[in-house]
Design an enzyme around this catalytic site. Sequence first.
Site, PDB file in Angstrom:
ATOM      1  N   CYS A 142       0.830  -1.212   0.000  1.00  0.00           N
ATOM      2  CA  CYS A 142       0.000   0.000   0.000  1.00  0.00           C
ATOM      3  C   CYS A 142       0.872   1.274   0.000  1.00  0.00           C
ATOM      4  CB  CYS A 142      -0.983  -0.041   1.157  1.00  0.00           C
ATOM      5  SG  CYS A 142      -2.402   1.081   0.889  1.00  0.00           S
ATOM      6  N   HIS A 235      -4.098  -5.211  -0.535  1.00  0.00           N
ATOM      7  CA  HIS A 235      -4.036  -5.821   0.793  1.00  0.00           C
ATOM      8  C   HIS A 235      -4.441  -7.295   0.813  1.00  0.00           C
ATOM      9  CE1 HIS A 235      -3.209  -2.099   2.981  1.00  0.00           C
ATOM     10  NE2 HIS A 235      -4.077  -1.508   2.194  1.00  0.00           N
ATOM     11  N   GLU A 237      -3.161  -9.335   2.641  1.00  0.00           N
ATOM     12  CA  GLU A 237      -2.989  -9.773   4.028  1.00  0.00           C
ATOM     13  C   GLU A 237      -4.245  -9.551   4.871  1.00  0.00           C
ATOM     14  OE1 GLU A 237      -2.165  -5.359   4.407  1.00  0.00           O
ATOM     15  OE2 GLU A 237      -1.921  -6.922   2.883  1.00  0.00           O
TER      16      GLU A 237
END
EC number: 2.3.1.31
Length: 301
Positions: A142, A235, A237
């Site tokens: 990011c 993202h 994750e």
Amino acid sequence: MPIRIADNLPARRTLESEGVIVMSETEAARQDIRPLRVALLNLMPDKITTETQIARLLGATPLQIELDLVRISDHVSKNTSAGHITSFYRPWEDVRAEKFDGLIITGAPVEQIAYEEVTYWDEMRRILDWSQDNVHRTLTLCWGAMAAMYHFHGVPKHALAAKATGVFSHANHAPAHPVMRGLPDRFDVPVSRWSELRGADLPAGRGLAVLADSAETGLCLIGDPAHRAVHMLNHLEYDTLTLAGEYARDEGRSLPLHYFPGDDPAGQPSNTWRGHGHLLFGNWINETYQSTPFDRAEIGR
């Protein structure tokens, strides 16, 4: 192999409850193998959540990972207790003489601020330069990815008229690339940002490669071989309910698209990206393991 983290790190209990094998420092010392040493430069306000998300993905790989938590030296976190920071994090100034097989740099809630106006921008630039001599491979996420692309290549970020948030289908443009192997031709990725990088701004002749992008939200993954880095603007994750938590935090101002069933926030979202996250992080760890020097002192030479 399991992931090695501090014995009393809060993430340990969460990971163990999920079946992730977590190794104590005592057990790790008994194994006669060389673990991969990965530094996590955690710029997120809720550090405990981010630690858990990253450790979960690293802990699913077949290698022993030693995770070192690192913070900006002169920045005081307002959303994580000082006790947690003191117990588990080391300032970058304290680790700058050390070598790491891998470095992960997270996002940060400063997207809408010019890079030069971020209070820790000077140290961030020093860390990125340091990584070239002290880290074998880097994965940025990011804002961390945007910062690296700006620092190394001068690629500007562009403010969006509205927050890009939701789960979007992405095209795999490089299925043979080491970090993309096994990923399908199209795969879902959570997106949550106020800025974007544009393909037209990527400089030619630098070896930069667009590995994945979305028709709706643009660039996602960029390979940067000159800096032994992969830059992820989104993202993988994220947990299942991370976007829901952000939506509630923002008081319903930015509805995550393609996330709630029928885009109705009363519904329960499904995680359609979990396997993609495990595969991408596993590929990155495998590529790091295959190419890092056995003698860690040789990293960067």
